[in-house]
Design a protein around this motif. Structure first.
Motif, mmCIF file in Angstrom:
data_model
loop_
_atom_site.group_PDB
_atom_site.id
_atom_site.type_symbol
_atom_site.label_atom_id
_atom_site.label_comp_id
_atom_site.label_asym_id
_atom_site.label_seq_id
_atom_site.Cartn_x
_atom_site.Cartn_y
_atom_site.Cartn_z
ATOM 1 N N THR A 113 94.753 68.243 27.772
ATOM 2 C CA THR A 113 94.441 66.831 27.964
ATOM 3 C C THR A 113 95.525 65.984 27.308
ATOM 4 O O THR A 113 95.847 66.170 26.131
ATOM 5 N N TYR A 114 96.076 65.070 28.082
ATOM 6 C CA TYR A 114 97.107 64.145 27.612
ATOM 7 C C TYR A 114 96.481 62.761 27.512
ATOM 8 O O TYR A 114 95.814 62.308 28.441
ATOM 9 N N TYR A 115 96.701 62.087 26.390
ATOM 10 C CA TYR A 115 96.168 60.746 26.169
ATOM 11 C C TYR A 115 97.316 59.750 26.242
ATOM 12 O O TYR A 115 98.335 59.919 25.568
ATOM 13 N N ILE A 116 97.144 58.717 27.059
ATOM 14 C CA ILE A 116 98.195 57.719 27.240
ATOM 15 C C ILE A 116 97.615 56.344 26.961
ATOM 16 O O ILE A 116 96.631 55.932 27.576
ATOM 17 N N ASP A 117 98.231 55.638 26.004
ATOM 18 C CA ASP A 117 97.830 54.277 25.655
ATOM 19 C C ASP A 117 98.337 53.338 26.746
ATOM 20 O O ASP A 117 99.535 53.202 26.952
ATOM 21 N N LEU A 118 97.427 52.681 27.444
ATOM 22 C CA LEU A 118 97.790 51.812 28.564
ATOM 23 C C LEU A 118 97.922 50.343 28.167
ATOM 24 O O LEU A 118 98.171 49.487 29.016
ATOM 25 N N THR A 119 97.791 50.054 26.892
ATOM 26 C CA THR A 119 97.795 48.681 26.409
ATOM 27 C C THR A 119 99.040 47.915 26.862
ATOM 28 O O THR A 119 100.169 48.379 26.707
ATOM 29 N N ASN A 120 98.790 46.732 27.431
ATOM 30 C CA ASN A 120 99.836 45.825 27.886
ATOM 31 C C ASN A 120 99.141 44.527 28.274
ATOM 32 O O ASN A 120 97.940 44.530 28.567
ATOM 33 N N ALA A 121 99.869 43.429 28.317
ATOM 34 C CA ALA A 121 99.271 42.139 28.697
ATOM 35 C C ALA A 121 98.653 42.194 30.089
ATOM 36 O O ALA A 121 97.726 41.440 30.385
ATOM 37 N N ASN A 122 99.123 43.085 30.957
ATOM 38 C CA ASN A 122 98.584 43.205 32.310
ATOM 39 C C ASN A 122 97.413 44.182 32.401
ATOM 40 O O ASN A 122 96.790 44.301 33.446
ATOM 41 N N TRP A 123 97.142 44.900 31.319
ATOM 42 C CA TRP A 123 96.020 45.840 31.297
ATOM 43 C C TRP A 123 94.803 45.099 30.767
ATOM 44 O O TRP A 123 94.437 45.181 29.606
ATOM 45 N N THR A 124 94.168 44.332 31.658
ATOM 46 C CA THR A 124 93.015 43.520 31.284
ATOM 47 C C THR A 124 92.123 43.336 32.505
ATOM 48 O O THR A 124 92.574 43.504 33.640
ATOM 49 N N GLY A 125 90.884 42.989 32.268
ATOM 50 C CA GLY A 125 89.953 42.798 33.376
ATOM 51 C C GLY A 125 89.669 44.109 34.073
ATOM 52 O O GLY A 125 89.561 45.153 33.444
ATOM 53 N N THR A 126 89.549 44.061 35.396
ATOM 54 C CA THR A 126 89.333 45.270 36.190
ATOM 55 C C THR A 126 90.629 45.625 36.901
ATOM 56 O O THR A 126 91.197 44.795 37.611
ATOM 57 N N VAL A 127 91.090 46.840 36.690
ATOM 58 C CA VAL A 127 92.315 47.314 37.329
ATOM 59 C C VAL A 127 91.920 48.326 38.405
ATOM 60 O O VAL A 127 91.295 49.346 38.110
ATOM 61 N N ASP A 128 92.270 48.013 39.644
ATOM 62 C CA ASP A 128 91.926 48.899 40.753
ATOM 63 C C ASP A 128 93.044 49.869 41.107
ATOM 64 O O ASP A 128 92.793 50.989 41.516
ATOM 65 N N ASP A 129 94.283 49.459 40.969
ATOM 66 C CA ASP A 129 95.441 50.237 41.405
ATOM 67 C C ASP A 129 96.012 51.017 40.221
ATOM 68 O O ASP A 129 96.691 50.456 39.360
ATOM 69 N N VAL A 130 95.726 52.310 40.180
ATOM 70 C CA VAL A 130 96.217 53.193 39.117
ATOM 71 C C VAL A 130 96.900 54.380 39.773
ATOM 72 O O VAL A 130 96.394 54.939 40.741
ATOM 73 N N LYS A 131 98.055 54.760 39.234
ATOM 74 C CA LYS A 131 98.808 55.852 39.858
ATOM 75 C C LYS A 131 99.419 56.748 38.788
ATOM 76 O O LYS A 131 99.917 56.274 37.773
ATOM 77 N N LEU A 132 99.393 58.064 39.049
ATOM 78 C CA LEU A 132 100.087 59.050 38.216
ATOM 79 C C LEU A 132 101.387 59.416 38.928
ATOM 80 O O LEU A 132 101.377 59.683 40.127
ATOM 81 N N HIS A 133 102.486 59.430 38.170
ATOM 82 C CA HIS A 133 103.804 59.777 38.705
ATOM 83 C C HIS A 133 104.318 60.990 37.924
ATOM 84 O O HIS A 133 104.322 60.963 36.692
ATOM 85 N N PHE A 134 104.771 62.008 38.619
ATOM 86 C CA PHE A 134 105.274 63.222 37.971
ATOM 87 C C PHE A 134 106.788 63.294 38.153
ATOM 88 O O PHE A 134 107.291 63.256 39.264
ATOM 89 N N LYS A 135 107.493 63.399 37.001
ATOM 90 C CA LYS A 135 108.951 63.364 37.007
ATOM 91 C C LYS A 135 109.504 64.413 36.042
ATOM 92 O O LYS A 135 108.767 65.263 35.552
ATOM 93 N N VAL A 136 110.790 64.306 35.716
ATOM 94 C CA VAL A 136 111.458 65.197 34.765
ATOM 95 C C VAL A 136 111.746 64.419 33.493
ATOM 96 O O VAL A 136 112.273 63.299 33.538
ATOM 97 N N ASP A 137 111.411 65.017 32.345
ATOM 98 C CA ASP A 137 111.733 64.402 31.060
ATOM 99 C C ASP A 137 113.224 64.569 30.792
ATOM 100 O O ASP A 137 113.707 65.675 30.587
ATOM 101 N N ASP A 138 113.944 63.450 30.835
ATOM 102 C CA ASP A 138 115.370 63.479 30.531
ATOM 103 C C ASP A 138 115.686 62.665 29.280
ATOM 104 O O ASP A 138 116.835 62.348 29.012
ATOM 105 N N GLY A 139 114.647 62.312 28.516
ATOM 106 C CA GLY A 139 114.841 61.542 27.298
ATOM 107 C C GLY A 139 114.814 60.043 27.510
ATOM 108 O O GLY A 139 114.804 59.280 26.555
#
Length: 157
Positions: A113-139
């Protein structure tokens, strides 16, 4: 000690998303894939890479109560040559997206299980559009493009 850890994981998972948690049991429940194929199992959803760039898994009707739920808890198992970087995104209010990221392991024998803090000024109210993106860690904060064929990302919830 194991009971406390299990209970705390369940607690964070339960509070992390308002509509969720999404337990993928023979149904990917409104989530759609991009740059990969998808299959349902009795207890998970499996994304299989198909050579597309940066597989995604998103929901346009998530209904997340962002005011009261600041963390995403994503439980997955990644194959040996799978992606090493996971970004969660949501709209930024001006046509772009906010991205929050973490590194992920590969060759997993069990779910992590990975926990990701989503806190941001736009993370408020009801958010309908959420997406997971899988990439390569390049630092970098954005990661590098991931393209592969036949690797699996099995998502439990």
């Amino acid at each position: 000690m194991k009971k406390i850890l299990l209970l705390s994981n369940l607690f964070f998972t339960l509070i992390s998303l308002a509509q969720g948690p999404w337990d993928f049991n023979n149904d990917h429940m409104g989530w759609t894939e991009g740059a990969c194929s998808i299959s349902d199992t009795p207890t998970t959803v499996v994304l299989t890479t198909n050579g597309g760039t940066n597989p995604t898994f998103g929901n346009l009707t998530a209904g997340v109560d962002a005011t009261n739920n600041k963390y995403a808890a994503i439980t997955l198992k990644n194959s040996a040559n799978g992606p090493t970087f996971l970004r969660v995104s949501y709209p930024n209010g001006t046509g772009g997206r906010v991205y929050k990221a973490t590194t992920i392991s590969t060759g997993d024998a069990s779910f992590i299980t990975y926990y990701i803090d989503l806190t941001n000024a736009n993370w408020t109210g009801t958010v309908d559009d959420v997406k997971l993106h899988f990439k390569v860690d390049d630092g970098s904060s954005g990661g590098a493009n991931y393209t592969s064929t036949g690797e699996t990302i099995e998502i439990d919830k």
